[in-house]
Design an enzyme around this catalytic site. Sequence first.
Site, mmCIF file in Angstrom:
data_model
loop_
_atom_site.group_PDB
_atom_site.id
_atom_site.type_symbol
_atom_site.label_atom_id
_atom_site.label_comp_id
_atom_site.label_asym_id
_atom_site.label_seq_id
_atom_site.Cartn_x
_atom_site.Cartn_y
_atom_site.Cartn_z
ATOM 1 C CE LYS A 47 -3.762 -2.374 2.460
ATOM 2 N NZ LYS A 47 -4.571 -2.395 3.706
ATOM 3 C CE1 TYR A 87 -9.010 -3.318 0.765
ATOM 4 C CE2 TYR A 87 -8.259 -1.266 -0.225
ATOM 5 C CZ TYR A 87 -8.005 -2.418 0.507
ATOM 6 O OH TYR A 87 -6.730 -2.658 0.991
ATOM 7 C CG ASN A 150 -3.234 -2.824 7.162
ATOM 8 O OD1 ASN A 150 -3.120 -2.347 6.030
ATOM 9 N ND2 ASN A 150 -4.290 -3.515 7.546
ATOM 10 C CG HIS A 153 -4.922 -6.322 -0.447
ATOM 11 N ND1 HIS A 153 -6.130 -6.414 0.203
ATOM 12 C CD2 HIS A 153 -5.006 -7.162 -1.509
ATOM 13 C CE1 HIS A 153 -6.916 -7.260 -0.456
ATOM 14 N NE2 HIS A 153 -6.253 -7.728 -1.505
ATOM 15 C CD GLU A 164 -8.355 -9.082 -3.862
ATOM 16 O OE1 GLU A 164 -7.236 -9.557 -3.597
ATOM 17 O OE2 GLU A 164 -9.197 -8.785 -2.980
HETATM 18 N N1 UDP Z 1 -9.498 -0.991 7.451
HETATM 19 C C1 UDP Z 1 -9.480 0.205 8.138
HETATM 20 N N2 UDP Z 1 -10.238 0.310 9.287
HETATM 21 C C2 UDP Z 1 -10.974 -0.732 9.750
HETATM 22 C C3 UDP Z 1 -10.959 -1.942 9.036
HETATM 23 C C4 UDP Z 1 -10.222 -2.035 7.882
HETATM 24 O O1 UDP Z 1 -8.806 1.141 7.743
HETATM 25 O O2 UDP Z 1 -11.635 -0.578 10.790
HETATM 26 C C5 UDP Z 1 -8.700 -1.088 6.224
HETATM 27 C C6 UDP Z 1 -7.353 -1.751 6.448
HETATM 28 O O3 UDP Z 1 -6.399 -1.094 5.605
HETATM 29 C C7 UDP Z 1 -7.575 -3.164 5.953
HETATM 30 C C8 UDP Z 1 -8.556 -2.928 4.812
HETATM 31 O O4 UDP Z 1 -9.400 -1.891 5.271
HETATM 32 O O5 UDP Z 1 -6.363 -3.771 5.543
HETATM 33 C C9 UDP Z 1 -9.403 -4.102 4.419
HETATM 34 O O6 UDP Z 1 -10.001 -4.658 5.566
HETATM 35 P P1 UDP Z 1 -10.053 -6.232 5.760
HETATM 36 O O7 UDP Z 1 -10.917 -6.499 6.944
HETATM 37 O O8 UDP Z 1 -10.412 -6.880 4.472
HETATM 38 O O9 UDP Z 1 -8.535 -6.572 6.189
HETATM 39 P P2 UDP Z 1 -7.352 -7.306 5.392
HETATM 40 O O10 UDP Z 1 -7.981 -8.291 4.465
HETATM 41 O O11 UDP Z 1 -6.571 -6.240 4.688
HETATM 42 O O12 UDP Z 1 -6.536 -7.945 6.482
HETATM 43 MG MG MG Z 2 -9.556 -8.207 3.110
#
Ligand code: UDP
Ligand code: MG
Length: 187
Positions: A47, A87, A150, A153, A164
């Site tokens: 990211k 997303y 974080n 992805h 994707e």
């Molecule tokens: N995210 C965020 N706040 C939240 C939850 C998610 O900013 O409360 C963002 C975070 O960058 C995360 C992404 O949305 O990586 C996608 O969320 P997901 O639950 O799919 O997590 P991932 O698959 O990335 O672990």
């Molecule tokens: Mg996810």
Amino acid sequence: PPPPPHFFFHAHQAIADAQESRGLGDVYKRQLLNIAMTLERTFVAIKPDGVQRGLIAEILGRFETKGFKLVGLKQLTPSKELAEKHYGVHKDRPFFSGLVDFITSGPVVAMVWEGEGVIASARKLIGATKPLEAEPGTIRGDLAVNIGRNVIHGSDGSDTAVFEINLWFQENELVDWNPSDQAWRVE
Ligand code: UDP
Ligand code: MG
């Protein structure tokens, strides 16, 4: 609708190739079939925070040294449309618009990695979504502190991986190749 092209690559095509191969011993043929049926590809993206923080080499290296095969790699600043599709499952969540703004705010390094079990393994290498809950040794556990920053992805399953990969890459951007040391990675 018909499955997208990459789906044919890792399931149908490879299995058909193995089945149609002539002049091969049964044991070898079965081995080819096993490989074909377990071959997976997943989509991973560094990211904008990871790129800005100079973590590209560190993150790429985690997958490279693990032994997976890199079949797609490019840097781009995603359009809003791409980000919203990527997303899309989160479109009703309160963090959605902030997340789209963030992911479109600068360059992202998009990758496709291939190997047996790579989808689940990449998620393990990446670690939990909340970096403070991610285990040390994982990318998020070692390199991040905040859920909104974080750094990486990874596709969360086979359906999202296919979706994707097709969303971010054209088929001719993916490179089919065999690392010269493959026999030392996979038995
Ligand atoms: N995210 C965020 N706040 C939240 C939850 C998610 O900013 O409360 C963002 C975070 O960058 C995360 C992404 O949305 O990586 C996608 O969320 P997901 O639950 O799919 O997590 P991932 O698959 O990335 O672990
Ligand atoms: Mg996810």
